[in-house]
Write a protein that holds these residues in place. Structure first.
Motif, PDB file in Angstrom:
ATOM      1  N   LEU A 280      -0.383  -6.016  -4.054  1.00  0.00           N
ATOM      2  CA  LEU A 280      -0.287  -4.915  -3.090  1.00  0.00           C
ATOM      3  C   LEU A 280      -1.045  -3.686  -3.576  1.00  0.00           C
ATOM      4  CD1 LEU A 280       3.440  -5.027  -1.881  1.00  0.00           C
ATOM      5  CD2 LEU A 280       1.456  -6.294  -1.042  1.00  0.00           C
ATOM      6  N   ALA A 281      -1.151  -3.521  -4.902  1.00  0.00           N
ATOM      7  CA  ALA A 281      -1.835  -2.356  -5.449  1.00  0.00           C
ATOM      8  C   ALA A 281      -3.337  -2.378  -5.182  1.00  0.00           C
ATOM      9  CB  ALA A 281      -1.592  -2.270  -6.954  1.00  0.00           C
ATOM     10  N   LEU A 282      -3.887  -3.538  -4.822  1.00  0.00           N
ATOM     11  CA  LEU A 282      -5.309  -3.610  -4.464  1.00  0.00           C
ATOM     12  C   LEU A 282      -5.578  -3.002  -3.089  1.00  0.00           C
ATOM     13  CD1 LEU A 282      -6.031  -7.279  -5.621  1.00  0.00           C
ATOM     14  CD2 LEU A 282      -6.700  -5.176  -6.803  1.00  0.00           C
ATOM     15  N   ALA A 283      -4.558  -2.952  -2.237  1.00  0.00           N
ATOM     16  CA  ALA A 283      -4.737  -2.514  -0.854  1.00  0.00           C
ATOM     17  C   ALA A 283      -5.211  -1.071  -0.717  1.00  0.00           C
ATOM     18  CB  ALA A 283      -3.436  -2.725  -0.072  1.00  0.00           C
ATOM     19  N   ALA A 312       3.988   1.662  10.491  1.00  0.00           N
ATOM     20  CA  ALA A 312       5.392   1.417  10.835  1.00  0.00           C
ATOM     21  C   ALA A 312       5.619  -0.035  11.248  1.00  0.00           C
ATOM     22  CB  ALA A 312       5.834   2.364  11.950  1.00  0.00           C
ATOM     23  N   VAL A 313       4.689  -0.586  12.018  1.00  0.00           N
ATOM     24  CA  VAL A 313       4.809  -1.984  12.440  1.00  0.00           C
ATOM     25  C   VAL A 313       4.749  -2.917  11.225  1.00  0.00           C
ATOM     26  CG1 VAL A 313       3.701  -3.845  13.742  1.00  0.00           C
ATOM     27  CG2 VAL A 313       3.887  -1.548  14.748  1.00  0.00           C
ATOM     28  N   ALA A 314       3.802  -2.674  10.330  1.00  0.00           N
ATOM     29  CA  ALA A 314       3.667  -3.522   9.136  1.00  0.00           C
ATOM     30  C   ALA A 314       4.918  -3.438   8.257  1.00  0.00           C
ATOM     31  CB  ALA A 314       2.430  -3.114   8.338  1.00  0.00           C
ATOM     32  N   MET A 315       5.484  -2.251   8.136  1.00  0.00           N
ATOM     33  CA  MET A 315       6.702  -2.092   7.331  1.00  0.00           C
ATOM     34  C   MET A 315       7.895  -2.813   7.958  1.00  0.00           C
ATOM     35  SD  MET A 315       6.638   1.816   5.938  1.00  0.00           S
ATOM     36  CE  MET A 315       5.483   2.347   4.671  1.00  0.00           C
ATOM     37  N   LEU A 316       7.954  -2.827   9.267  1.00  0.00           N
ATOM     38  CA  LEU A 316       9.028  -3.563   9.948  1.00  0.00           C
ATOM     39  C   LEU A 316       8.964  -5.050   9.599  1.00  0.00           C
ATOM     40  CD1 LEU A 316       9.084  -1.927  13.511  1.00  0.00           C
ATOM     41  CD2 LEU A 316      10.873  -1.804  11.770  1.00  0.00           C
ATOM     42  N   LEU A 327       5.557 -11.699   3.790  1.00  0.00           N
ATOM     43  CA  LEU A 327       5.950 -10.483   3.087  1.00  0.00           C
ATOM     44  C   LEU A 327       4.755  -9.856   2.370  1.00  0.00           C
ATOM     45  CD1 LEU A 327       9.127  -9.802   1.063  1.00  0.00           C
ATOM     46  CD2 LEU A 327       6.936  -9.592  -0.122  1.00  0.00           C
ATOM     47  N   VAL A 328       3.982 -10.682   1.672  1.00  0.00           N
ATOM     48  CA  VAL A 328       2.823 -10.168   0.940  1.00  0.00           C
ATOM     49  C   VAL A 328       1.769  -9.620   1.901  1.00  0.00           C
ATOM     50  CG1 VAL A 328       0.908 -10.790  -0.581  1.00  0.00           C
ATOM     51  CG2 VAL A 328       3.211 -11.645  -1.059  1.00  0.00           C
ATOM     52  N   VAL A 329       1.506 -10.331   2.999  1.00  0.00           N
ATOM     53  CA  VAL A 329       0.499  -9.885   3.967  1.00  0.00           C
ATOM     54  C   VAL A 329       0.922  -8.577   4.622  1.00  0.00           C
ATOM     55  CG1 VAL A 329      -0.619 -10.416   6.173  1.00  0.00           C
ATOM     56  CG2 VAL A 329      -0.397 -12.195   4.414  1.00  0.00           C
ATOM     57  N   ALA A 330       2.177  -8.507   5.076  1.00  0.00           N
ATOM     58  CA  ALA A 330       2.661  -7.285   5.724  1.00  0.00           C
ATOM     59  C   ALA A 330       2.662  -6.117   4.738  1.00  0.00           C
ATOM     60  CB  ALA A 330       4.064  -7.508   6.278  1.00  0.00           C
ATOM     61  N   GLY A 331       3.078  -6.370   3.502  1.00  0.00           N
ATOM     62  CA  GLY A 331       3.065  -5.319   2.498  1.00  0.00           C
ATOM     63  C   GLY A 331       1.659  -4.840   2.190  1.00  0.00           C
ATOM     64  N   PHE A 332       0.709  -5.778   2.158  1.00  0.00           N
ATOM     65  CA  PHE A 332      -0.689  -5.423   1.904  1.00  0.00           C
ATOM     66  C   PHE A 332      -1.239  -4.552   3.023  1.00  0.00           C
ATOM     67  CE2 PHE A 332      -5.240  -6.039   1.568  1.00  0.00           C
ATOM     68  CZ  PHE A 332      -5.468  -6.078   0.198  1.00  0.00           C
ATOM     69  N   VAL A 333      -0.967  -4.931   4.268  1.00  0.00           N
ATOM     70  CA  VAL A 333      -1.438  -4.156   5.419  1.00  0.00           C
ATOM     71  C   VAL A 333      -0.809  -2.765   5.416  1.00  0.00           C
ATOM     72  CG1 VAL A 333      -1.403  -3.987   7.939  1.00  0.00           C
ATOM     73  CG2 VAL A 333      -1.948  -6.170   6.836  1.00  0.00           C
ATOM     74  N   ALA A 334       0.496  -2.683   5.143  1.00  0.00           N
ATOM     75  CA  ALA A 334       1.172  -1.387   5.112  1.00  0.00           C
ATOM     76  C   ALA A 334       0.566  -0.490   4.040  1.00  0.00           C
ATOM     77  CB  ALA A 334       2.666  -1.579   4.865  1.00  0.00           C
ATOM     78  N   ALA A 335       0.347  -1.039   2.837  1.00  0.00           N
ATOM     79  CA  ALA A 335      -0.219  -0.249   1.746  1.00  0.00           C
ATOM     80  C   ALA A 335      -1.650   0.179   2.060  1.00  0.00           C
ATOM     81  CB  ALA A 335      -0.174  -1.047   0.448  1.00  0.00           C
ATOM     82  N   LEU A 337      -3.065   0.680   5.095  1.00  0.00           N
ATOM     83  CA  LEU A 337      -3.106   1.713   6.128  1.00  0.00           C
ATOM     84  C   LEU A 337      -2.469   3.016   5.663  1.00  0.00           C
ATOM     85  CD1 LEU A 337      -2.327  -0.414   9.317  1.00  0.00           C
ATOM     86  CD2 LEU A 337      -4.545   0.371   8.463  1.00  0.00           C
ATOM     87  N   LEU A 338      -1.484   2.922   4.777  1.00  0.00           N
ATOM     88  CA  LEU A 338      -0.927   4.143   4.182  1.00  0.00           C
ATOM     89  C   LEU A 338      -2.005   4.923   3.445  1.00  0.00           C
ATOM     90  CD1 LEU A 338       2.542   3.063   2.710  1.00  0.00           C
ATOM     91  CD2 LEU A 338       2.156   4.890   4.380  1.00  0.00           C
ATOM     92  N   GLN A 339      -2.865   4.209   2.730  1.00  0.00           N
ATOM     93  CA  GLN A 339      -3.914   4.895   1.975  1.00  0.00           C
ATOM     94  C   GLN A 339      -4.997   5.436   2.900  1.00  0.00           C
ATOM     95  OE1 GLN A 339      -3.348   5.632  -0.927  1.00  0.00           O
ATOM     96  NE2 GLN A 339      -5.220   6.178  -1.983  1.00  0.00           N
ATOM     97  N   ALA A 340      -5.306   4.722   3.971  1.00  0.00           N
ATOM     98  CA  ALA A 340      -6.255   5.250   4.948  1.00  0.00           C
ATOM     99  C   ALA A 340      -5.714   6.550   5.537  1.00  0.00           C
ATOM    100  CB  ALA A 340      -6.499   4.225   6.051  1.00  0.00           C
ATOM    101  N   ASN A 341      -4.428   6.570   5.840  1.00  0.00           N
ATOM    102  CA  ASN A 341      -3.807   7.785   6.375  1.00  0.00           C
ATOM    103  C   ASN A 341      -3.788   8.895   5.336  1.00  0.00           C
ATOM    104  OD1 ASN A 341      -2.332   9.167   8.523  1.00  0.00           O
ATOM    105  ND2 ASN A 341      -0.601   9.080   7.124  1.00  0.00           N
ATOM    106  N   THR A 342      -3.604   8.545   4.070  1.00  0.00           N
ATOM    107  CA  THR A 342      -3.647   9.542   3.007  1.00  0.00           C
ATOM    108  C   THR A 342      -5.005  10.228   2.949  1.00  0.00           C
ATOM    109  OG1 THR A 342      -1.999   8.372   1.678  1.00  0.00           O
ATOM    110  CG2 THR A 342      -3.463   9.887   0.510  1.00  0.00           C
ATOM    111  N   ALA A 343      -6.081   9.455   3.109  1.00  0.00           N
ATOM    112  CA  ALA A 343      -7.419  10.042   3.117  1.00  0.00           C
ATOM    113  C   ALA A 343      -7.561  11.044   4.255  1.00  0.00           C
ATOM    114  CB  ALA A 343      -8.471   8.937   3.243  1.00  0.00           C
ATOM    115  N   VAL A 344      -7.045  10.697   5.420  1.00  0.00           N
ATOM    116  CA  VAL A 344      -7.120  11.601   6.575  1.00  0.00           C
ATOM    117  C   VAL A 344      -6.322  12.875   6.316  1.00  0.00           C
ATOM    118  CG1 VAL A 344      -6.575  11.869   9.026  1.00  0.00           C
ATOM    119  CG2 VAL A 344      -7.477   9.683   8.180  1.00  0.00           C
ATOM    120  N   LEU A 345      -5.113  12.734   5.801  1.00  0.00           N
ATOM    121  CA  LEU A 345      -4.274  13.906   5.524  1.00  0.00           C
ATOM    122  C   LEU A 345      -4.867  14.782   4.428  1.00  0.00           C
ATOM    123  CD1 LEU A 345      -0.628  12.468   5.668  1.00  0.00           C
ATOM    124  CD2 LEU A 345      -1.813  13.840   7.388  1.00  0.00           C
TER     125      LEU A 345
END
Length: 440
Positions: A280-283, A312-316, A327-335, A337-345
Motif C-alpha cells: 500500500l505504501a507504493l500507492a 470514500a468509496v475505496a475505503m468503504l 482488500l489490497v486493491v481497495a486499500g491501494f486505490v484509497a492510498a 487517491l488520498l495522495q493525489a488529493n494531498t497534492a491538490v490541497l
C-alpha cells in the motif's frame, strides 16, 4: 530542476520520518508491552509537535525567510529521529516524537510556501505533484526498511529511526543550492538580490532558447499585519482551510497510520501486515503522479471534492471486504487517491494568503490538521475498541467525504491565478511574478 530535486529530497525524508512510527509500532508495542492506547498517545504526541511546528515554522518563515527556516527545521527533525532510536523508554521516546513532529511539520509547511512562491502560476501544481511523487518514495523506502530491520531482533525497530534521520543530507544540499524566495526578499526590502536572481534565471532561460514574455509590472505589495487574519476575507479562508485540513488529516492518518496495527488485530500476523502495508505504501507515489494531468487543468477545490468522494468509496470496500485481494486493491486505490488529493490541497493552502501572511496563514490551517492528528490517536483507538477494523475505516470514509464537501462549497478559485490576485489586493508588484512568467 535543482530546486525540484532538493525540495523533493526534503519531502522524501519528511515523509519517511513521519512514517517510521507507523511501521515500527507493532514491534515497539511488543518490546515495551504497550497497549493500543499507548500507541495512540505516541501518535498524538507526534501530531501535537506538528501543531507547534506548523505555527512556529510558518511565523518564523514569514519573519526570517523561507530558506533559512526550511533548512533549520529539516536538520532539527533528522537529529530528533536519530535520538529516538536511542530512547531508553516510553516517556523519553514520546518526548522525542513530539520534537520530531515539530521539525517535520515546520519543514513541510515552509516547503509548500517556498514552492508556491518560486514556481510559475500556470504549473506550480505540477511542480508540487512531482515533488510529492518523488518525496512519496520515502514511505515505501521506510516500509521496506522496517520490513528488513524490524525482524532482526527486539531492537530492530530502533534502526528504522536511524534511517529516518537521513534528512540531514538534503538539509545540507538545500543550504548550498536553494536561493531565498523572491517574493519574501522583495516585500522585506531586499529588492536588489531578488532582481539579481530573476535576471540570472532569465539569462539562463534565454541562453537555452526560451522566449520570455514581457514582465508584468505592478505596484509594490502592501505588508499585512498578523491582525488582518481576522478580517472578513482572510478569516473565512483560515476557517475553511482549517476545517478541510482537520477532516483530511483525520481520514489520511486514520487510514495510513493504523493499517499495519489493525491488520494484525484482524488476524494477519506481523509479517503479513507489514507486507500488505509495504504494498500500500507504493500507492502514494503513483497518486501524486496521477495528480499531474489534473492539478493545473481543473479548479483545485472541485478536483479535491471529486477525489475525496472516490477515496470514500475505496475505503468503504476496504472496510467491508473479507477477501484479501479485494482488500489490497481497495486499500491501494484509497492510498493512491488520498495522495493525489494531498497534492491538490498542498498547492491550494499557501495560495489563498498574501506573502507576509502566507507562512502563518497556511501554518494555522496545517496546525489545525495536526491538532486533529492528536485527537486521531484517541479517536481511532476508541473506534477500534468498539467497532474494530470495519468501524475504523468506515469512519475514515465519512471524514474524507466531508473534507471534499467543505472545500467544494466554501473554497475560493485559485487555478492559474497570480498569487496577488488570489490574495485579493489587486495591487501587488512582484518580481516573483516576473520570474514565474519567464519560466512558464
Amino acid at each position: 530542476m535543482r530546486w525540484t530535486v532538493v525540495l523533493a529530497s526534503l519531502f522524501l525524508c519528511e515523509l519517511a520520518d513521519i512514517a517510521t512510527l507507523s511501521y515500527s509500532a507493532p514491534a515497539i508495542r511488543t518490546d515495551w508491552h504497550l497497549s493500543i492506547t499507548d500507541l495512540g498517545v505516541l501518535t498524538s504526541a507526534t501530531f501535537l509537535g506538528m501543531f507547534v511546528g506548523a505555527l512556529l515554522g510558518g511565523r518564523l518563515a514569514d519573519r526570517y525567510g523561507r530558506r533559512t527556516i526550511l533548512i533549520a527545521a529539516a536538520a532539527f527533525f533528522s537529529v530528533c529521529s536519530i535520538l529516538s532510536a536511542l530512547a531508553p523508554g516510553y516517556t523519553v521516546f514520546a518526548a522525542l516524537r513530539f520534537l520530531t513532529g515539530a521539525g517535520v511539520q515546520a519543514t513541510t509547511g515552509v516547503l509548500l510556501v517556498y514552492a508556491v512562491e518560486m514556481f510559475p502560476r500556470t504549473s506550480r501544481g505540477r511542480y508540487l505533484s512531482v515533488m510529492i511523487a518523488l518525496g512519496g518514495l520515502g514511505v515505501p523506502l521506510i516500509a521496506g526498511a522496517a520490513r528488513l530491520l524490524v525482524p532482526l531482533g527486539p531492537d530492530g525497530w530502533r534502526w528504522v529511526f536511524v534511517v529516518g534521520g537521513v534528512g540531514l543530507i538534503p538539509a545540507v544540499l538545500g543550504a548550498l543550492l536553494l536561493p531565498e524566495s523572491v517574493r519574501w526578499r522583495e516585500i522585506h526590502g531586499r529588492r536588489t538580490p531578488a532582481e539579481l536572481l530573476v535576471d540570472r534565471l532569465e539569462r539562463d532561460l534565454t541562453a537555452r532558447g526560451v522566449v520570455l514574455p514581457e514582465p508584468e509590472v505592478r505596484a509594490a505589495e502592501p505588508r499585512h499585519g498578523l491582525a488582518e487574519l481576522r478580517s472578513s476575507r482572510y478569516l473565512r479562508r483560515t476557517v475553511v482551510t482549517s476545517a478541510v485540513m482537520v477532516l483530511a488529516i483525520l481520514s489520511y492518518y486514520g487510514f495510513n497510520s493504523w493499517v499495519a496495527t489493525l491488520l494484525v488485530d484482524r488476524g494477519f500476523d506481523t509479517t503479513q501486515a507489514l507486507t500488505i502495508s509495504a504494498v500500500l505504501a507504493l500507492a502514494p507515489v503513483l497518486g501524486a503522479l496521477a495528480a499531474l494531468p489534473i492539478i493545473d487543468r481543473w479548479e483545485r477545490r472541485r478536483t479535491s471534492g471529486v477525489l475525496c468522494a472516490l477515496v470514500a468509496v475505496a475505503m468503504l470496500v476496504f472496510a467491508l471486504t473479507h477477501d484479501t485481494v479485494a482488500l489490497v486493491v481497495a486499500g491501494f486505490v484509497a492510498a493512491l487517491l488520498l495522495q493525489a488529493n494531498t497534492a491538490v490541497l498542498y498547492a491550494y493552502l499557501p495560495e489563498v494568503f498574501p506573502t507576509t501572511l502566507r507562512g502563518i496563514g497556511s501554518g494555522i490551517a496545517n496546525g489545525a490538521g495536526r491538532i486533529a492528528g492528536v485527537a486521531n490517536g484517541f479517536l481511532i483507538a476508541a473506534v477500534a475498541g468498539v467497532a474494530g477494523f470495519t468501524g475504523v475505516f468506515l469512519t475514515t470514509a465519512v471524514l474524507v467525504l466531508l473534507a471534499g464537501v467543505v472545500l467544494w462549497t466554501f473554497g475560493v478559485d485559485t487555478r492559474g491565478r497570480a498569487l496577488d490576485d488570489i490574495a485579493g489586493d489587486g495591487t501587488v508588484a512582484d518580481p516573483g511574478e516576473r520570474l514565474t512568467a519567464g519560466r512558464s
